[in-house]
Structures are given as structure tokens and as C-alpha cells.
Design a protein around this motif. Structure first.
Motif, mmCIF file in Angstrom:
data_model
loop_
_atom_site.group_PDB
_atom_site.id
_atom_site.type_symbol
_atom_site.label_atom_id
_atom_site.label_comp_id
_atom_site.label_asym_id
_atom_site.label_seq_id
_atom_site.Cartn_x
_atom_site.Cartn_y
_atom_site.Cartn_z
ATOM 1 N N GLY A 199 0.788 -1.221 0.000
ATOM 2 C CA GLY A 199 0.000 0.000 0.000
ATOM 3 C C GLY A 199 0.820 1.270 0.000
ATOM 4 N N HIS A 200 2.058 1.188 -0.541
ATOM 5 C CA HIS A 200 2.959 2.341 -0.526
ATOM 6 C C HIS A 200 3.030 3.035 -1.887
ATOM 7 N N THR A 201 1.965 2.985 -2.652
ATOM 8 C CA THR A 201 1.975 3.624 -3.968
ATOM 9 C C THR A 201 1.934 5.140 -3.823
ATOM 10 N N SER A 202 2.378 5.832 -4.862
ATOM 11 C CA SER A 202 2.448 7.297 -4.845
ATOM 12 C C SER A 202 1.050 7.861 -5.077
ATOM 13 N N VAL A 212 10.093 9.036 -7.516
ATOM 14 C CA VAL A 212 10.733 8.770 -8.816
ATOM 15 C C VAL A 212 11.904 9.708 -9.099
ATOM 16 N N LEU A 213 12.074 10.763 -8.290
ATOM 17 C CA LEU A 213 13.176 11.693 -8.539
ATOM 18 C C LEU A 213 14.059 11.889 -7.313
ATOM 19 N N VAL A 214 13.478 12.324 -6.199
ATOM 20 C CA VAL A 214 14.273 12.653 -5.018
ATOM 21 C C VAL A 214 14.909 11.403 -4.412
ATOM 22 N N TRP A 249 12.153 3.395 -11.126
ATOM 23 C CA TRP A 249 11.343 2.546 -12.001
ATOM 24 C C TRP A 249 10.272 1.789 -11.227
ATOM 25 N N GLN A 250 10.621 1.232 -10.079
ATOM 26 C CA GLN A 250 9.635 0.415 -9.373
ATOM 27 C C GLN A 250 8.478 1.269 -8.847
ATOM 28 N N HIS A 251 8.768 2.485 -8.384
ATOM 29 C CA HIS A 251 7.689 3.354 -7.925
ATOM 30 C C HIS A 251 6.851 3.860 -9.098
ATOM 31 N N ALA A 252 7.498 4.147 -10.221
ATOM 32 C CA ALA A 252 6.746 4.577 -11.402
ATOM 33 C C ALA A 252 5.842 3.457 -11.909
ATOM 34 N N LYS A 253 6.337 2.221 -11.898
ATOM 35 C CA LYS A 253 5.533 1.093 -12.356
ATOM 36 C C LYS A 253 4.381 0.818 -11.396
ATOM 37 N N ALA A 254 4.624 0.983 -10.091
ATOM 38 C CA ALA A 254 3.546 0.810 -9.114
ATOM 39 C C ALA A 254 2.465 1.855 -9.338
#
Length: 261
Positions: A199-202, A212-214, A249-254
């Protein structure tokens, strides 16, 4: 007589690595190779080293490794990836430990990661301990020992005594930049599912910007500067630069997977 040590390896098109791995475990009593559909010489190489071969469709890393463990009959199990190999010193150390009276239920192996042929000694990539040698049955394991069922970075659940061996397991991980990027792409997809499950999606634009940046920038600075990754030369620069993008990448894909929910 029950074998003392069983080696468990899962494979898929590993002809470039498998012979080196199998050659390093010839001292073991039993070698189990579980293949998920290789189309190269993997099965031929495994047979040439007298490994016991099993064919099983791909189930995911944890389930595939558990399938291999279940086919082992040894008192002790050494679980290896097909691109890993034991140094002669580690072979001798494992032999000495198991021939005596082991004081632990499981042993962590120090892993020496190679990137573009260079041993990466800094930036958190060494000694990179992994729990790979363990008793098949123990009062502290739910028998037999099993890997936790998670999409990526599967581990053995352990409540017993753990020690670390002194010598190295060599990980011939990424001989080319292409293979590293391919691996990052594959593992970031699996990592995205872990993020979703937790449940840690952006959930906001600000959270997405941070993840995805910081976060990747901070990861690079921590590993390359604070943890001395720059001491590993140009290979270290490329490794940590691309490794930091894995987080992005993993956060962007999530986010991509859940944005329409």
C-alpha cells in the motif's frame, strides 16, 4: 546413506554460467537442478556434471526455489543462483564445517559481486551476505526449510542460530550493461508489485515526485559518495547510477498499475 549436503539450483537458459557454478560444488553429495524451459545447452551441461534434473514451469523465484528444496535429500542444503560460484576457499570452509559439529542452523555467505568483470568492493555491494547454507530440518524451521513467498528478494525464514562464513561466494552477475539494465527492468516490475501489496503507492503528485526523482538521487549520493562507491572506478559510477534508477522505475511502475483505481 542420506547425503550430507545437497545443492539446489534453478535455471533458465544459463549455459553461459552453469558449468562454472556446478564445477564449484562437485564436493557436494547431491546436486539438484530445476529448469523452467531452457532452450540452450543448460540441460546438457547439468547432465554432464551428474546433476539430478527436474523440469518445472516457472512459478516465481520463491516457489521455484522451494520446489528445488523439496527434491533435496541431504541433511544440509546449499541454495545457489546459476550465476554464482564458490571460491576454493569457501568450498574447503563448508566442507570443514559440515564434517565437524556445526554450531549453527544456517550460515550466511559473503557475496562478491562482479559488474562488467570488476569486483565491486564499496557502495554497499560487499560483503553482501546472503543466507544460503541451512539445515533441511531444524527445530527452528517449519520443516522442510522454505523461502518466503514474495515476488523478489526471497529469503529463508529463520529463528535459529545463524553464523557467517569467512570466505566468498562469487556472483558473476552482470557481464554487460545490457544484462544489468534488463535485470533492473525485470526486478523493478516485481518490486512494484511489492510496493502495491504494502500500500505504498504514490497517491499524490508530490509523493510521485519524491519517489521517482528525489529518492533515486539520495540513493545515488548515499551509495556513491557516503559509502565510497566512487572507489570502484568507472564501473562503480555506472553501477550506482543505474542502480539508483531501479528505485525510480519500481515506484513509477507501481503508480502506473494503480493510477486508474
Amino acid at each position: 546413506m542420506t547425503p550430507k549436503l545437497s545443492v539446489a539450483i534453478i535455471t533458465l537458459n544459463e549455459e553461459a554460467n552453469l558449468a562454472r557454478t556446478l564445477a564449484s560444488v562437485q564436493f557436494a553429495d547431491e546436486i539438484i537442478v530445476v529448469d523452467s524451459g531452457s532452450t540452450d545447452r543448460t540441460l546438457e551441461i547439468a547432465a554432464s556434471y551428474k546433476a539430478k534434473l527436474f523440469l518445472e514451469p516457472w512459478q516465481g523465484f520463491a516457489r521455484q526455489k522451494n520446489f528445488a528444496i523439496e527434491r533435496c535429500t541431504g541433511t544440509w542444503i546449499l541454495s545457489l543462483d546459476a550465476d554464482e560460484a564458490l571460491t576454493p576457499e569457501l568450498q574447503a570452509e563448508i566442507g570443514a564445517v559440515l564434517s565437524g559439529d556445526p554450531t549453527a542452523d544456517a550460515y550466511l555467505l559473503r557475496r562478491r559481486n562482479l559488474f562488467l568483470g570488476r569486483w565491486i568492493r564499496h557502495g554497499g555491494f560487499y560483503p553482501d551476505p546472503h543466507l544460503r547454507l541451512f539445515r533441511r530440518h531444524s527445530a527452528n524451521f517449519a520443516p522442510p526449510a522454505r523461502f518466503t513467498n514474495r515476488p523478489v528478494h526471497e529469503t529463508i525464514a529463520l529463528d535459529g542460530v545463524t553464523e557467517t562464513l569467512k570466505h566468498d561466494l562469487v556472483h558473476h552477475a552482470y557481464p554487460t550493461i545490457e544484462s544489468y539494465i534488463e535485470s533492473l527492468n525485470r526486478y523493478s516490475t516485481l518490486g512494484a508489485q511489492t510496493i502495491i501489496d504494502k500500500g505504498h503507492t504514490s497517491s499524490s503528485r508530490l509523493a510521485l515526485l519524491h519517489n521517482v526523482l528525489v529518492r533515486p538521487i539520495l540513493t545515488f549520493l548515499r551509495n556513491y559518495l557516503l559509502r565510497l562507491g566512487f572507489l570502484d572506478g568507472r564501473e562503480g559510477l555506472l553501477l550506482h547510477l543505474y542502480h539508483s534508477t531501479y528505485t525510480s522505475w519500481q515506484h513509477a511502475k507501481a503508480w502506473q498499475t494503480t493510477r486508474n483505481r
